[in-house]
Write a protein that holds these residues in place. Sequence first.
Motif, PDB file in Angstrom:
ATOM      1  N   SER A   1      21.984  39.187  40.556  1.00 35.85           N
ATOM      2  CA  SER A   1      22.359  40.026  41.705  1.00 35.85           C
ATOM      3  C   SER A   1      21.274  40.077  42.779  1.00 35.85           C
ATOM      4  O   SER A   1      20.993  41.127  43.356  1.00 35.85           O
ATOM      5  CB  SER A   1      22.707  41.451  41.238  1.00 35.85           C
ATOM      6  OG  SER A   1      23.810  41.426  40.342  1.00 35.85           O
TER       7      SER A   1
ATOM      8  N   ASN B   1      19.452  39.459  46.411  1.00 39.03           N
ATOM      9  CA  ASN B   1      19.895  39.432  47.796  1.00 39.03           C
ATOM     10  C   ASN B   1      20.123  37.977  48.230  1.00 39.03           C
ATOM     11  O   ASN B   1      19.284  37.111  47.945  1.00 39.03           O
ATOM     12  CB  ASN B   1      18.848  40.072  48.713  1.00 39.03           C
ATOM     13  CG  ASN B   1      18.717  41.559  48.491  1.00 39.03           C
ATOM     14  OD1 ASN B   1      19.619  42.211  47.973  1.00 39.03           O
ATOM     15  ND2 ASN B   1      17.576  42.110  48.857  1.00 39.03           N
TER      16      ASN B   1
ATOM     17  N   ASN C   1      24.612  41.275  47.203  1.00 41.91           N
ATOM     18  CA  ASN C   1      24.156  42.329  48.119  1.00 41.91           C
ATOM     19  C   ASN C   1      24.256  41.831  49.560  1.00 41.91           C
ATOM     20  O   ASN C   1      23.255  41.556  50.222  1.00 41.91           O
ATOM     21  CB  ASN C   1      22.715  42.718  47.786  1.00 41.91           C
ATOM     22  CG  ASN C   1      22.606  43.439  46.457  1.00 41.91           C
ATOM     23  OD1 ASN C   1      22.798  44.641  46.367  1.00 41.91           O
ATOM     24  ND2 ASN C   1      22.310  42.685  45.406  1.00 41.91           N
TER      25      ASN C   1
ATOM     26  N   GLU D   1      29.362  43.084  47.803  1.00 40.98           N
ATOM     27  CA  GLU D   1      29.137  44.452  48.276  1.00 40.98           C
ATOM     28  C   GLU D   1      29.922  44.703  49.556  1.00 40.98           C
ATOM     29  O   GLU D   1      30.452  45.799  49.781  1.00 40.98           O
ATOM     30  CB  GLU D   1      27.652  44.688  48.523  1.00 40.98           C
ATOM     31  CG  GLU D   1      27.334  46.067  49.093  1.00 40.98           C
ATOM     32  CD  GLU D   1      25.906  46.198  49.587  1.00 40.98           C
ATOM     33  OE1 GLU D   1      25.589  47.242  50.188  1.00 40.98           O
ATOM     34  OE2 GLU D   1      25.111  45.257  49.396  1.00 40.98           O
TER      35      GLU D   1
ATOM     36  N   TYR E   1      22.413  54.068  50.625  1.00 43.51           N
ATOM     37  CA  TYR E   1      22.502  52.815  49.851  1.00 43.51           C
ATOM     38  C   TYR E   1      23.071  53.066  48.461  1.00 43.51           C
ATOM     39  O   TYR E   1      23.586  52.151  47.801  1.00 43.51           O
ATOM     40  CB  TYR E   1      21.120  52.161  49.731  1.00 43.51           C
ATOM     41  CG  TYR E   1      20.153  52.910  48.855  1.00 43.51           C
ATOM     42  CD1 TYR E   1      20.048  52.621  47.496  1.00 43.51           C
ATOM     43  CD2 TYR E   1      19.344  53.927  49.374  1.00 43.51           C
ATOM     44  CE1 TYR E   1      19.172  53.314  46.687  1.00 43.51           C
ATOM     45  CE2 TYR E   1      18.463  54.620  48.569  1.00 43.51           C
ATOM     46  CZ  TYR E   1      18.377  54.313  47.224  1.00 43.51           C
ATOM     47  OH  TYR E   1      17.514  55.003  46.412  1.00 43.51           O
TER      48      TYR E   1
ATOM     49  N   ASP F   1      26.816  51.495  45.577  1.00 44.69           N
ATOM     50  CA  ASP F   1      26.549  51.208  44.164  1.00 44.69           C
ATOM     51  C   ASP F   1      27.417  52.080  43.262  1.00 44.69           C
ATOM     52  O   ASP F   1      27.880  51.639  42.210  1.00 44.69           O
ATOM     53  CB  ASP F   1      25.077  51.428  43.856  1.00 44.69           C
ATOM     54  CG  ASP F   1      24.189  50.358  44.466  1.00 44.69           C
ATOM     55  OD1 ASP F   1      24.690  49.233  44.680  1.00 44.69           O
ATOM     56  OD2 ASP F   1      23.012  50.639  44.746  1.00 44.69           O
TER      57      ASP F   1
END
Length: 579
Positions: free
Chosen positions: A129, A131, A168, A261, A329, A333
């Motif tokens: 996961s 970026n 992400n 995301e 943020y 999630d």
Amino acid sequence: MNLFADIRTRVIACLDQLVADGTLPGGLSTANVTVEPPRDPAHGDMATNAAMVLAKPAKMNPRAIAEALAAKLLADPQVATAEVAGPGFLNMRLVPSVWQEVVKAALTDAAYGRSGLGQNRKVLVEYVSANPTGPLHVGHTRGAVFGDALARLLDYAGYDVTKEYYINDGGAQVDVLARSVYLRYLEAHGQEVAFPDGTYPGDYLKPLGEALKARVGDAFVDKGEQFWLQEIREFATEAMMDLIRADLAQLGVTMDNFFSEKSLYGTGLIEKAIAELDEKGLIYRGVLEPPKGKMPEDWEPREQTLFKSTEHGDDVDRPVQKSDGSWTYFAPDIAYHYDKVQRGFDQLIDVFGADHGGYVKRMKAAVSALSDGMVPLDVKLTQLVKLYKNGEPFKMSKRAGTFVTLRDVVDQVGANVTRFHMLTRKNDAPLDFDFDKVLEQSKDNPVFYVNYAYARVNSAVAKASAFATVDDATLAGADLSGLSDTAELTVIKTLSEWPRLVEIAARGHEPHRVAFYLYDLASDFHALYNRGNDDPGLRFVQEGDVETTQAKIALIRAVAIVISQGLGILGVTPAEEMR
């Protein structure tokens, strides 16, 4: 076949007999009764804590329970001796035929070591996961190896496993990527460019600049962000994910799902997740206490939308929406894990880097709240990797700009060595990765030592095949009663621990235990091999003696089968021969 589970079943049956004849009171729980290898092998083959566990609820002396249990166990045809030790531990020795059956099971049962522990429960393992802003670095490498080995371990132990990568791609870092690619695009058009602080200067973006030029020509040259930011953002994210998938493939890692995301925004998914918490009375408007320690200069008390995470084990409540109405943020999630729960998984596992330690409690609180405590979340943190070469810290990759990439590591030593060595420490312990030592051919290098054992078996089997039939089915039918030397029995007893080890590792989400076990098994094998240098009767190939050779080859073929299975869990291909 799980010998330890089988003997435990026999111990429980004997305890039931003691209840039936009035020696023990009824209603005792045997859930904590274990059968394990004794700490000192000289004490026996197996030990049980039954008497110690039952003494208090039975209101009896533990030695009295152990002596009564020993008498019952001695009537079992598989038990040779049962001796009480200390305050009430019970040590057992098994008859030789039991160990012969272990070898036969490893040779004939393709499921030897596999377990029904998971009962096909659905588990989602999310790992890597990273970026999508560049190639995977060495820290991601450890997380990728750990997560993939854990998923393989759980599958081996009977779970229905899904492997997932969370992209992400919804945050500001992807805008930075787009601006960095735009600079490379201008560079491709012959312009001199400078990379401001916070952008990504790595050479890996040069091909993207060229590709963008080929795609749009000079359409974006000297244009404001409003004309190109969104398009380049999507173009760059897709290109980076292709790079990341290729990096993972180099390591032998494939994902079942990639979850974006970005798909959470503008679709109502975040709002739905927060509404779910609100319906449970866990969302409120409030002001957080100032952070502990040094007060930030820009901190000011302001009302925000907060999640009562403290009601589910967190230290403080967490903001999900800022005072200006934008999401924190943490909100996406929460929504992502809400989606996981809604997909019907029985258990969730997240593999994070060491820098996410402060994130664990809030995420566990969110999942607990969203699932009403029905879906456990286990967060595994992978600690840092320190790289060395020639005794010196390994320098950064010029291609990456700021870090050592996954490809740097794999190109140096190969995927098999990388994967095995990344699992020679528990995930939450720091790891030193020395490019010279991981390729060293010595006992101190577990990668080599385990592969050498496997290759030695293959060599002996090939030599024996010149005069004896050595397929596994034939070997399983051989007379194994001659396998009686201490070194041979030590190998067999380690083989018998494989099914038990798998379940212990799967329960604890600890794939490193498999690597440790393989090293121990290889050590026992090499010790037996070396004994043959001094005692010809212990050599695996007995020229002209077919029956004895088949028995000894049966034993070491069982070793090779288990090594192959264990390496498969680690994602490592065994070496057929060593050069």
